[in-house]
Design a protein around this motif. Structure first.
Motif, PDB file in Angstrom:
ATOM      1  N   PRO A 107       0.032   3.689  37.956  1.00 37.31           N
ATOM      2  CA  PRO A 107       1.017   4.018  38.995  1.00 37.31           C
ATOM      3  C   PRO A 107       0.947   3.051  40.157  1.00 37.31           C
ATOM      4  CG  PRO A 107      -0.864   5.467  39.183  1.00 37.31           C
ATOM      5  CD  PRO A 107      -1.133   4.578  38.003  1.00 37.31           C
ATOM      6  N   ALA A 108       1.434   1.833  39.956  1.00 36.35           N
ATOM      7  CA  ALA A 108       1.316   0.833  41.018  1.00 36.35           C
ATOM      8  C   ALA A 108       2.559  -0.031  41.116  1.00 36.35           C
ATOM      9  CB  ALA A 108       0.103  -0.060  40.763  1.00 36.35           C
ATOM     10  N   GLY A 109       3.073  -0.124  42.304  1.00 32.86           N
ATOM     11  CA  GLY A 109       4.027  -1.181  42.589  1.00 32.86           C
ATOM     12  C   GLY A 109       5.452  -0.962  42.138  1.00 32.86           C
ATOM     13  N   ASN A 110       6.362  -1.642  42.801  1.00 32.80           N
ATOM     14  CA  ASN A 110       7.779  -1.543  42.482  1.00 32.80           C
ATOM     15  C   ASN A 110       8.252  -2.748  41.694  1.00 32.80           C
ATOM     16  OD1 ASN A 110       8.017   0.787  44.091  1.00 32.80           O
ATOM     17  ND2 ASN A 110       8.012  -0.530  45.909  1.00 32.80           N
TER      18      ASN A 110
END
Lengths: 217, 229
Positions: free
Chosen positions: B134-137
């Motif tokens: 669950p990291a970053g766009n």
């Protein structure tokens, strides 16, 4: 007993920011004693030591924040958060592990990073605590690679690359390798900590090595 | 680390990382590499000291800010005891839960521990499995597990691909990569990573765009590219 000192007292805070005439002493402190000041803050909740630290670092952090954010409101938010952490977590500072300015810089960097992430409002996202170890990696042996460089070879092969070094590193390298000054002399001349002289030399050597063999990505 | 790490982030990546100006996903790969690499730990320490020195040496404008007010606000707050401050700082560095995939257990570097504990479901395709972090766009961050003796079909990259080997070994046309090695592939690079018969591999993968498969039938995989992204 000690707990009572913790109680917030707006009314008791004296005006502690020194006037500009004290700036020479502050410059001296800048080179030597911020570690001591921070230790006083940690051990004795020393308000005047903290006020000294604050009056030196807050405007510099603001200038740094202005560069990074481009607006005063966020820059000041970063200064406030950073200096609040310095106050609250002074006990975590360990002078044997490095300069006070380095410690404060890393706090500011982390505060800024988390401010930027928060704006994108993602829960569970990468945080500064993930990215930067709080504390130190175990100390390494002296960098043998760096000491293996023969000075003569360095002069001949690397001198042309000096021009492409960042100015701060080039300045140090020229004094050490071309003018053959000691690290301590360079530290005194440039009014920067001895550790920073050594850091810049290692960084410059690594850059030069990169320029020569391009082994890194 | 029994072997020397051979593939490092370049100086400019390390500098941007120390400064805090990399995007979070790229920074994550760099941070995990640093956790595994004593050489880059030293460089990062040096860069940080240098940046801090620059911070103190920059010119300061004459005072237009109400510093006294801020100072009073701050000193009105309680200080933390060493223990309390340390506890707060170490919350994210609690005992590492191993990652389990294909009946194998892996301990990931400190920088990945919190995120890896919240990884998405493992998706399997042949000998390969991926799980999102669950990291970053902007980038897609995932764990990539490759079983022994498995080839990832030859592909190019529509964007930047960073692969950090966390455990085991992979090889491609350009070399051999072990724990700590960081591969950075740009859109122009084509490669066919594979594992050897005796060793599987766990990687961190950071992608800025889907992979594009090149060869024959594996082009049929392109509709499956979402799997790798």
């Amino acid at each position: 007993m000690l707990k009572s000192i913790n109680v917030p007292r707006h009314d008791r805070v004296p005006s502690l920011i020194p006037d500009t005439q004290a700036s020479m002493t502050r410059q001296e402190i800048a080179n030597n004693n911020w570690e001591e000041a921070l230790t006083f803050v940690a051990l004795q909740r020393d308000r005047s030591a903290y006020a000294e630290l604050f009056s030196y670092f807050a405007p510099r952090l603001k200038a740094f924040g202005m560069k990074m954010f481009g607006n005063e409101q966020q820059a000041l938010e970063m200064v406030q958060d950073t200096m609040l952490n310095v106050w609250k977590k002074a006990a975590l500072f360990d002078a044997s592990r490095g300069c006070a300015s380095t410690w404060i810089f890393t706090i500011a960097r982390n505060v800024r990073f988390d401010m930027l992430r928060k704006k994108q409002s993602r829960k569970d996202d990468v945080s500064a605590d993930d990215l930067w170890l709080n504390g130190e990696y175990p100390e390494q042996e002296a960098d043998t690679d760096a000491s293996q460089w023969d000075t003569q070879l360095l002069m001949e092969k690397l001198a042309p690359h000096f021009a492409s070094l960042p100015p701060a590193q080039r300045e140090v390298m020229e004094r050490v390798y071309l003018q053959e000054k000691s690290h301590q002399e360079v530290s005194d001349e440039l009014a920067i900590p001895l550790g920073t002289v050594k850091s810049r030399i290692r960084l410059a050597l690594d850059r030069l090595r990169e320029a020569l063999d391009g082994a890194r990505n | 680390m029994a072997h020397a790490i051979k593939f490092h982030p370049g100086m400019s990546l390390l500098e941007q990382h120390a400064e805090g100006s990399l995007s979070a996903d790229v920074a994550l790969a760099v941070a995990a590499h640093i956790d595994l690499c004593p050489h880059c730990q030293q460089l990062s320490r040096d860069i940080t000291a240098d940046l801090a020195c620059q911070l103190t040496q920059q010119p300061v404008k004459t005072n237009t800010t109400d510093w006294q007010h801020m100072l009073n606000d701050i000193m009105a707050q309680p200080q933390l005891s060493k223990q309390a401050a340390a506890t707060q700082a170490q919350l994210s560095a609690q005992a590492a839960e191993p990652i389990i995939v294909n009946q194998r257990e892996f301990v990931v570097p400190r920088a990945l521990q919190r995120l890896a504990a919240n990884h998405g479901k493992w998706l399997h395709l042949g000998g390969i499995a991926t799980a999102k972090l669950p990291a970053g766009n902007d980038y897609h961050v995932s764990l990539l597990y490759i079983s022994k003796d498995t080839e990832v079909p030859q592909h190019t990259h529509l964007g930047l691909e960073m692969t950090l080997v966390l455990a085991g070994k992979i090889v491609d046309e350009n070399g051999e990569y072990k724990a700590g090695d960081l591969l950075i592939n740009s859109p122009d690079d084509t490669h066919t990573p594979r594992t050897m018969a005796d060793e599987d591999c766990l990687c961190l993968s950071v992608l800025s765009a889907p992979l594009k498969f090149k060869k024959g039938l594996t082009r049929l995989l392109n509709p499956l590219q979402q799997f790798f992204y």
